[in-house]
Design an enzyme around this catalytic site. Structure first.
Site, short mmCIF file in Angstrom:
data_model
loop_
_atom_site.label_atom_id
_atom_site.label_comp_id
_atom_site.label_asym_id
_atom_site.label_seq_id
_atom_site.Cartn_x
_atom_site.Cartn_y
_atom_site.Cartn_z
N ASP A 87 0.87 -1.19 0.00
CA ASP A 87 0.00 0.00 0.00
C ASP A 87 0.90 1.23 0.00
O ASP A 87 1.71 1.42 0.91
CB ASP A 87 -0.90 -0.03 1.25
N ASP A 98 -3.10 7.33 -3.49
CA ASP A 98 -3.05 6.22 -2.54
C ASP A 98 -3.49 4.98 -3.31
O ASP A 98 -4.57 4.97 -3.90
CB ASP A 98 -4.04 6.57 -1.40
N HIS A 160 -11.88 6.42 1.22
CA HIS A 160 -11.92 7.77 1.77
C HIS A 160 -11.74 8.81 0.68
O HIS A 160 -11.07 8.56 -0.32
CB HIS A 160 -10.80 7.92 2.81
N HIS A 168 -7.05 11.24 4.59
CA HIS A 168 -8.41 10.79 4.91
C HIS A 168 -9.27 12.02 5.16
O HIS A 168 -9.37 12.51 6.27
CB HIS A 168 -8.42 9.84 6.11
N GLU A 193 -10.95 1.21 -1.46
CA GLU A 193 -10.02 0.18 -1.02
C GLU A 193 -10.68 -0.98 -0.30
O GLU A 193 -10.65 -1.06 0.92
CB GLU A 193 -8.87 0.76 -0.19
N GLU A 276 -6.60 -1.26 -4.08
CA GLU A 276 -6.98 0.15 -3.92
C GLU A 276 -6.54 0.98 -5.12
O GLU A 276 -5.43 0.82 -5.62
CB GLU A 276 -6.32 0.72 -2.66
CO CO Z 1 -6.29 4.54 1.34
#
Ligand code: CO
Length: 295
Positions: A87, A98, A160, A168, A193, A276
């Site tokens: 990640d 992200d 998010h 976030h 995600e 994600e």
């Molecule tokens: Co994330």
């Protein structure tokens, strides 16, 4: 009105770097590789591209869902059959992307169903994106895709929204429907995600995962600490990013004022896969900003 960022090109560039870094990390995660070396290499790659890590590379394994990054003295190596979530996030001047994917180390093919469930959950969520779509529709699509493989979505982890320097931001994208009345707005940037598991479908807080964050400006009283804040601002950082013994000591002293992140561990001991992407809510569908870049 549409909240497209003014510097959308910067977000696209940060996303492309994140995508390349994710795929680099997945390639490095092989039997015998030290997880600290993988984290260091991926973060160096992000910096070499002119960006900065938006958070430490997370290399959570097996029943760890998220928020583990190696410490400086971590000598553990990946072994055949480990299910590793890579990640990764990069930012350019606060424009953050992200993205994550899961690799089964050594290609043992025991957890293909789990890995596919997470990826299909992500694809289903992305397919439900359009301006005005209810977040609940995305959650429903994600959960259904994962359950159709006989697995569970992790219900207490969410995607998010993302805003400048805010990984976030205000809007959560749950992986199971939770009667959210939020809907998507054209021009916003969100990370979707899904996490899939063969366990309980919930995570609990485990031990400290070597990731922390400043809650606010610590002021000038401690020069080492204010130097660290100058580098990381309020984004998450790894304890191993302290550049000098003075900085390390400053972090130890400040530990109680920092937000520290526990590793998220599957409550039933199940193994976990994650996928994600960061997407832009376009005029009629999702634009996947962190799509794989052809090499
Ligand atoms: Co994330």
């Amino acid at each position: 009105m549409a909240p497209y960022p003014e510097d959308l090109e910067r977000w696209r560039r940060a996303a492309e770097i994140s995508s390349r870094a994710r795929d680099y990390g997945l390639r490095l995660t092989v039997p015998g590789a030290r997880r600290r070396d993988v984290a260091d290499a991926v973060e160096a790659f992000i910096r070499d591209q002119g960006a900065a890590p938006a958070f430490p590379v997370n290399l959570s394994r097996n029943d760890e869902a998220a928020h583990f990054t190696p410490s400086r003295d971590d000598d553990a190596e990946f072994v055949d059959g480990d299910v590793v979530k890579v990640d990764v996030g990069a930012h350019l001047d606060g424009a953050i992307a992200d993205t994550a994917d899961t690799v089964e180390v050594g290609g043992t093919h025991r957890y293909e169903n789990l890995v596919r469930a997470a990826r299909e959950g992500l694809a289903a969520g992305i397919a439900a994106v359009r301006p005005g779509a209810r977040v609940d529709e995305l959650s429903r699509a994600i959960a259904a895709a994962i359950r159709s493989r006989g697995l569970k979505p992790i219900e207490n982890l969410t995607g998010h929204s993302i805003e400048r320097y805010l990984l976030h931001a205000g809007k959560a994208i749950p992986n199971v429907p939770d009667h959210s009345d939020a809907s998507l707005v054209e021009g916003e940037i969100i990370a979707i995600e899904p996490f899939a598991t063969n366990g309980a479908g919930r995570i609990r807080n485990g031990p400290f995962g070597n990731i922390a964050r400043f809650r606010g400006d610590p002021g000038r009283a401690d020069p080492a600490l204010s130097a660290l804040f100058g580098r990381f601002r309020t984004l998450p950082f790894a304890m191993r990013w302290a550049a000098t013994p003075e900085e390390e000591a400053a972090l130890r002293r400040a530990r109680r004022t920092l937000q520290t992140y526990p590793v998220f561990v599957e409550e039933g001991g199940g193994w976990v896969a994650q996928a994600e992407h960061t997407i832009l809510v376009g005029p009629d569908r999702a634009e996947v900003l962190t799509a794989p870049v052809p090499v």
